[in-house]
Design an enzyme around this catalytic site. Sequence first.
Site, short mmCIF file in Angstrom:
data_model
loop_
_atom_site.label_atom_id
_atom_site.label_comp_id
_atom_site.label_asym_id
_atom_site.label_seq_id
_atom_site.Cartn_x
_atom_site.Cartn_y
_atom_site.Cartn_z
N GLU A 141 7.88 27.97 40.46
CA GLU A 141 6.73 28.82 40.19
C GLU A 141 7.18 30.24 39.85
O GLU A 141 7.14 31.15 40.69
CB GLU A 141 5.80 28.82 41.42
N GLU A 194 3.19 19.51 41.97
CA GLU A 194 2.77 19.71 43.36
C GLU A 194 1.26 19.60 43.46
O GLU A 194 0.52 20.23 42.70
CB GLU A 194 3.22 21.08 43.89
#
Length: 591
Positions: free
Chosen positions: A367, A500
């Site tokens: 991320e 995720e």
Amino acid sequence: MKRLFINLFYLIAILINVSFASCTEKEQTEEPFIKVSKETFSFSNDESEALLYIQSNIDYSIASDKQWCSVTQQESTSTQTEKYQIKVSENNEVENRTATITINSSLQNLQIIVEQTAGHGLIVKEKSYQVKSQGGKFTVELSANGEYSYSIDNSWITETTDSKSRAMKDYTIDFNVSANHGQERIGNITFTLGNISETVTVTQEKGEAATVSGETPWDICASLGLGWNLGNQLDAHNNGIAEETAWGNQPTTQALFDQLAFTGFTSVRIPVTWLGHIGEAPSYTIDAEYLNRVAEVVGYAESAGLNAIINIHHDGADSNYWLNIKDAAKDETLNTSIKEQITAIWTQIANKFKDKGNFLVFESMNEIHDGGWGWGENLTDGGKQYAVLNEWNQVFVDAVRATGGNNTNRYLGVPGYVTNIDLTVEHFVLPKDIVNNRLMVAVHFYSPNEFTLNDEYSEWGHTGDSSKKPNWGDEEYLKSQLNRMKTKFIDNGIPAYIGEIGCVHRSNERSEAFRLYYLEYLCKAAKEYGMAPFYWDNGSASAGKECSGLFNHATGEILNNALEVIEVMKRGIFDNSESYTLEHVYENAPL
């Protein structure tokens, strides 16, 4: 005096004659006899011995009818009493046993009974089993006369029945063998009772390896299936150093990955933080021991028949470490240096795994953002951070492809900014590649995070109480987000996956029902829109904020109601019946 001496002589002679006559008469009148000191001997199962005395005035013979019971004459101190040693060997049989010692004489035959109790008896009927690569069940038959135990030396063999031991009983115990996707393998089950052991050998034939495959996004999505994240494990770090146990989980094992496959997952994402294990410029050499540990964990996935994704994870967290997109967007010299390091790091990782098949996917990074989680300077810098991330993804692809081998056409994951769907759709540029259909766009989805991660609200969706759920992020929002990915990428032949997803464990039944509904709806929607989801599991067995564990990462033990969670996600991904639609899931939301 002479006469007195003569008289004494005759008197002594007479007495001797009388005595001799008396003795001769006694010998002639004594009856023959034979007597034993004991007619029964009882021994424990151990090797033991005892003495037998025989009194007799006649000849006799003595013998035992069993080899385990011997009779040996000992030195005697009496003319009519003989001493014998009775000795028994250890009894390892499952039953008591009896021997007979027979004393044969012309007068009579006598029998001495020797009894010995059973030892720790254990008999396994079959000592070896052959199992097909696809796995399955087999049954061990055994007899035991006590409480036995057993151990299994490989986690791909598991017991499927509970067998309670009772004295002198025949048993059948069922074991399950998971599918084998690698080379032939051998495992052993050792049964133990007291000091006795019996080993059963299980040989499983070679199987087909897992693989990510397909030429369309839909095919690739199907080959990934249902995914799972080894969270807070190899990605964990403290004080700038990645360490597997830093965030509370014990080192992971093959047992976990076998359990993942057994419960129905088909792919795993293995986040890896490399902080503290990278050398100085310009080589940026990765510590060999750490790289080998990553390879060992990848091997767990391979042996279990799971697809696997590895990446660079928290090295870019909040722009606090070397993958600093915030400063790179402002300083081209720094950006160039970071790109050189990306090349060096991914060249080493790719070379380590260049011979691995397409079960293994490389994901460039995680991320990436400037600390604002998509709400920072990226919104005001004229697109510089987005452009830098697109450059980094291209450097990653080029570095991997340059290593050759199986990396030439390996599937690669490339994330959008902070893996946010909106920012990815709007700003992601697919890197150029030397092969077609091998790049997959990676995004994450935890919306609404107040419900899924922070446990600020206990309900979700159209049936949830408005006072107990967020004011955004219901089913329509979820579908619209996934549809944006489908329209931008899937419909244009570009594969994508949701690296995720998650929803934390709740402490009450109703809240948990909404958790199950959310995960089933999300998984079903992900499949319908063409993307494979990967559940985030951080190993936590508690309930509440950030508590999303399904398994103990070291043992593979199931945590809480994880099987319920897994079943609803599996239904969303693998149930292809016509009646099972996204609308069907919607209509069955908790009331």
